[in-house]
Design a protein around this motif. Structure first.
Motif, PDB file in Angstrom:
ATOM      1  N   LYS A 109       0.859  -1.271  -0.069  1.00 50.10           N
ATOM      2  CA  LYS A 109      -0.033  -0.002  -0.006  1.00 50.10           C
ATOM      3  C   LYS A 109       0.900   1.287  -0.002  1.00 50.10           C
ATOM      4  CE  LYS A 109      -3.906   2.099   2.578  1.00 50.10           C
ATOM      5  NZ  LYS A 109      -3.912   3.283   1.932  1.00 50.10           N
ATOM      6  N   LEU A 110       1.908   1.253   0.685  1.00 47.24           N
ATOM      7  CA  LEU A 110       2.758   2.440   0.842  1.00 47.24           C
ATOM      8  C   LEU A 110       3.548   2.610  -0.687  1.00 47.24           C
ATOM      9  CD1 LEU A 110       4.477   4.479   2.687  1.00 47.24           C
ATOM     10  CD2 LEU A 110       6.215   2.632   2.687  1.00 47.24           C
ATOM     11  N   ILE A 111       3.852   1.657  -1.465  1.00 49.91           N
ATOM     12  CA  ILE A 111       4.663   1.754  -2.645  1.00 49.91           C
ATOM     13  C   ILE A 111       3.469   2.092  -3.424  1.00 49.91           C
ATOM     14  CG2 ILE A 111       5.464   0.482  -4.452  1.00 49.91           C
ATOM     15  CD1 ILE A 111       6.918  -1.338  -2.251  1.00 49.91           C
ATOM     16  N   LYS A 112       2.176   1.635  -3.485  1.00 52.01           N
ATOM     17  CA  LYS A 112       1.326   2.095  -4.592  1.00 52.01           C
ATOM     18  C   LYS A 112       0.852   3.392  -4.125  1.00 52.01           C
ATOM     19  CE  LYS A 112      -0.682  -2.320  -5.799  1.00 52.01           C
ATOM     20  NZ  LYS A 112      -1.470  -3.367  -6.060  1.00 52.01           N
ATOM     21  N   ASP A 113       0.597   4.089  -2.876  1.00 52.10           N
ATOM     22  CA  ASP A 113       0.227   5.351  -2.666  1.00 52.10           C
ATOM     23  C   ASP A 113       1.221   6.312  -2.961  1.00 52.10           C
ATOM     24  OD1 ASP A 113      -2.095   4.435  -1.716  1.00 52.10           O
ATOM     25  OD2 ASP A 113      -1.329   4.678   0.477  1.00 52.10           O
ATOM     26  N   SER A 114       2.554   5.874  -3.203  1.00 56.66           N
ATOM     27  CA  SER A 114       3.778   6.874  -3.615  1.00 56.66           C
ATOM     28  C   SER A 114       3.705   7.379  -5.117  1.00 56.66           C
ATOM     29  CB  SER A 114       5.084   6.161  -3.539  1.00 56.66           C
ATOM     30  OG  SER A 114       5.457   4.994  -3.996  1.00 56.66           O
ATOM     31  N   LYS A 115       2.635   6.454  -5.835  1.00 53.50           N
ATOM     32  CA  LYS A 115       2.585   6.911  -7.218  1.00 53.50           C
ATOM     33  C   LYS A 115       3.883   6.635  -8.261  1.00 53.50           C
ATOM     34  CE  LYS A 115      -1.405   8.416  -6.823  1.00 53.50           C
ATOM     35  NZ  LYS A 115      -2.794   7.619  -7.000  1.00 53.50           N
ATOM     36  N   ALA A 116       4.829   5.639  -7.620  1.00 52.28           N
ATOM     37  CA  ALA A 116       5.907   5.258  -8.217  1.00 52.28           C
ATOM     38  C   ALA A 116       5.411   4.305  -9.431  1.00 52.28           C
ATOM     39  CB  ALA A 116       6.961   4.488  -7.410  1.00 52.28           C
ATOM     40  N   LYS A 117       6.328   4.165 -10.380  1.00 55.83           N
ATOM     41  CA  LYS A 117       5.769   3.356 -11.634  1.00 55.83           C
ATOM     42  C   LYS A 117       6.480   2.002 -11.658  1.00 55.83           C
ATOM     43  CE  LYS A 117       5.513   7.638 -14.602  1.00 55.83           C
ATOM     44  NZ  LYS A 117       5.890   8.025 -15.828  1.00 55.83           N
ATOM     45  N   VAL A 118       6.056   1.298 -10.427  1.00 52.91           N
ATOM     46  CA  VAL A 118       6.444  -0.023 -10.099  1.00 52.91           C
ATOM     47  C   VAL A 118       5.502  -0.769  -9.611  1.00 52.91           C
ATOM     48  CG1 VAL A 118       8.867   0.715  -9.659  1.00 52.91           C
ATOM     49  CG2 VAL A 118       6.988   0.681  -7.902  1.00 52.91           C
ATOM     50  N   GLN A 119       5.645  -2.052  -9.866  1.00 54.18           N
ATOM     51  CA  GLN A 119       4.651  -2.785  -9.151  1.00 54.18           C
ATOM     52  C   GLN A 119       5.012  -3.906  -8.285  1.00 54.18           C
ATOM     53  OE1 GLN A 119       5.486  -3.530 -12.881  1.00 54.18           O
ATOM     54  NE2 GLN A 119       3.876  -1.804 -13.087  1.00 54.18           N
ATOM     55  N   ALA A 120       4.255  -3.975  -7.031  1.00 53.03           N
ATOM     56  CA  ALA A 120       4.627  -4.866  -5.767  1.00 53.03           C
ATOM     57  C   ALA A 120       3.943  -5.962  -5.638  1.00 53.03           C
ATOM     58  CB  ALA A 120       4.653  -3.734  -4.693  1.00 53.03           C
ATOM     59  N   SER A 121       4.166  -6.951  -5.391  1.00 57.23           N
ATOM     60  CA  SER A 121       3.577  -8.163  -5.050  1.00 57.23           C
ATOM     61  C   SER A 121       4.209  -9.138  -3.952  1.00 57.23           C
ATOM     62  CB  SER A 121       3.519  -8.942  -6.300  1.00 57.23           C
ATOM     63  OG  SER A 121       4.724  -9.411  -6.779  1.00 57.23           O
ATOM     64  N   LEU A 143      12.215   5.172  -0.333  1.00 59.53           N
ATOM     65  CA  LEU A 143      10.916   5.504   0.282  1.00 59.53           C
ATOM     66  C   LEU A 143      10.664   4.248   1.574  1.00 59.53           C
ATOM     67  CD1 LEU A 143       7.764   6.563   0.315  1.00 59.53           C
ATOM     68  CD2 LEU A 143       7.215   4.579  -1.134  1.00 59.53           C
ATOM     69  N   VAL A 144      10.846   3.098   1.347  1.00 62.09           N
ATOM     70  CA  VAL A 144      10.721   2.191   2.433  1.00 62.09           C
ATOM     71  C   VAL A 144      11.650   2.266   3.482  1.00 62.09           C
ATOM     72  CG1 VAL A 144      11.123  -0.205   2.974  1.00 62.09           C
ATOM     73  CG2 VAL A 144       9.892   0.523   0.674  1.00 62.09           C
ATOM     74  N   ARG A 145      12.916   2.724   3.296  1.00 56.47           N
ATOM     75  CA  ARG A 145      13.826   3.007   4.324  1.00 56.47           C
ATOM     76  C   ARG A 145      13.554   4.430   4.957  1.00 56.47           C
ATOM     77  NH1 ARG A 145      19.476   1.999   1.083  1.00 56.47           N
ATOM     78  NH2 ARG A 145      19.768  -0.284   1.776  1.00 56.47           N
ATOM     79  N   GLY A 146      13.025   5.433   4.584  1.00 57.94           N
ATOM     80  CA  GLY A 146      12.038   6.548   5.086  1.00 57.94           C
ATOM     81  C   GLY A 146      11.225   6.304   5.944  1.00 57.94           C
ATOM     82  N   ALA A 147      10.227   5.128   5.630  1.00 58.20           N
ATOM     83  CA  ALA A 147       9.049   5.028   6.418  1.00 58.20           C
ATOM     84  C   ALA A 147       9.159   4.490   7.522  1.00 58.20           C
ATOM     85  CB  ALA A 147       8.346   4.034   5.511  1.00 58.20           C
ATOM     86  N   GLU A 148       8.307   4.875   8.631  1.00 66.01           N
ATOM     87  CA  GLU A 148       8.534   4.453  10.034  1.00 66.01           C
ATOM     88  C   GLU A 148       7.894   3.324  10.258  1.00 66.01           C
ATOM     89  OE1 GLU A 148      10.232   6.027  12.236  1.00 66.01           O
ATOM     90  OE2 GLU A 148      11.194   7.472  10.893  1.00 66.01           O
ATOM     91  N   LEU A 149       8.223   2.233   9.848  1.00 63.32           N
ATOM     92  CA  LEU A 149       7.677   0.892   9.872  1.00 63.32           C
ATOM     93  C   LEU A 149       8.415   0.119  11.267  1.00 63.32           C
ATOM     94  CD1 LEU A 149       7.532  -0.092   6.396  1.00 63.32           C
ATOM     95  CD2 LEU A 149       5.512   0.735   7.710  1.00 63.32           C
ATOM     96  N   GLU A 150       7.529  -0.723  11.965  1.00 62.95           N
ATOM     97  CA  GLU A 150       8.113  -1.381  13.066  1.00 62.95           C
ATOM     98  C   GLU A 150       9.072  -2.534  12.845  1.00 62.95           C
ATOM     99  OE1 GLU A 150       4.348  -2.465  12.300  1.00 62.95           O
ATOM    100  OE2 GLU A 150       4.355  -0.119  12.594  1.00 62.95           O
ATOM    101  N   GLN A 151       9.589  -2.696  11.711  1.00 65.68           N
ATOM    102  CA  GLN A 151      10.464  -3.713  11.378  1.00 65.68           C
ATOM    103  C   GLN A 151      11.821  -3.309  10.471  1.00 65.68           C
ATOM    104  OE1 GLN A 151       7.851  -6.789  10.015  1.00 65.68           O
ATOM    105  NE2 GLN A 151       9.754  -8.302   9.728  1.00 65.68           N
ATOM    106  N   ALA A 152      12.503  -4.021  10.507  1.00 61.88           N
ATOM    107  CA  ALA A 152      14.105  -3.898   9.710  1.00 61.88           C
ATOM    108  C   ALA A 152      13.724  -4.649   8.281  1.00 61.88           C
ATOM    109  CB  ALA A 152      15.218  -4.150  10.217  1.00 61.88           C
ATOM    110  N   PHE A 153      14.121  -3.922   7.436  1.00 62.76           N
ATOM    111  CA  PHE A 153      13.981  -4.649   5.837  1.00 62.76           C
ATOM    112  C   PHE A 153      15.358  -4.425   5.152  1.00 62.76           C
ATOM    113  CE2 PHE A 153       9.591  -2.707   6.871  1.00 62.76           C
ATOM    114  CZ  PHE A 153       9.000  -3.908   6.552  1.00 62.76           C
TER     115      PHE A 153
END
Length: 160
Positions: A109-121, A143-153
């Motif tokens: 959802k975060l990736i799709k809301d960013s309007k980036a021209k990518v597909q996430a599955s 975007l993912v590194r900057g997001a405040e998520l509770e888990q390390a990726f």
């Protein structure tokens, strides 16, 4: 088409090294002399055992410091509740491995809301991101590194 995977993995050997380093520091610290206290790793759970609850809090800080020095993100650990048994009390730090379905949905959802021209599955315990340009994929990584998520990726399997 360029793609990469978003995963959440921790090197077990580095966790074991952090546990060993933390145990070594316990032996040299003055405030833990003559006290039964130890760290143990078993099945993705780091168990801390001490005689008092305030010592457990100190031990958590010691372990997390050692983990950071070994290159492990502290968001990879989830602290459990303190349990008492006889003269000792213990606490468990659970190692978060893999991306749960709910977290994967948040990522997509975060990736799709960013309007980036990518597909996430979602593919099992990882999220695959594909796009036409490498720059779009690098934007998603930022975007993912900057997001405040509770888990390390981590970002693996980058293919051009």
């Amino acid at each position: 088409m360029p793609s990469f995977d978003i995963v959440s993995e921790v090197d077990q050997q580095e966790v074991l090294n952090a546990v060993d380093n933390a145990n070594r520091e316990l032996q040299t610290r003055f405030d833990f002399r003559g006290i039964t206290a130890e760290f143990a790793l078993k099945d993705k759970v780091v168990t801390l055992t001490a005689e008092a609850e305030f010592q457990l809090q100190q031990m958590v800080e010691i372990f997390l410091t050692k983990a950071v020095k070994r290159g492990i993100d502290i968001r990879s650990f989830k602290e459990g509740s303190v349990s008492f048994s006889g003269k000792t009390c213990s606490n468990a730090l659970n190692l978060l491995q893999g991306i749960e379905t709910e977290m994967a949905k948040k990522l997509v959802k975060l990736i799709k809301d960013s309007k980036a021209k990518v597909q996430a599955s979602i593919q099992g315990e990882q999220v695959r991101v594909t796009g036409k340009k490498r720059d779009d994929l690098q934007e998603v990584i930022a975007l993912v590194r900057g997001a405040e998520l509770e888990q390390a990726f981590q970002f693996t399997n980058f293919r051009d």
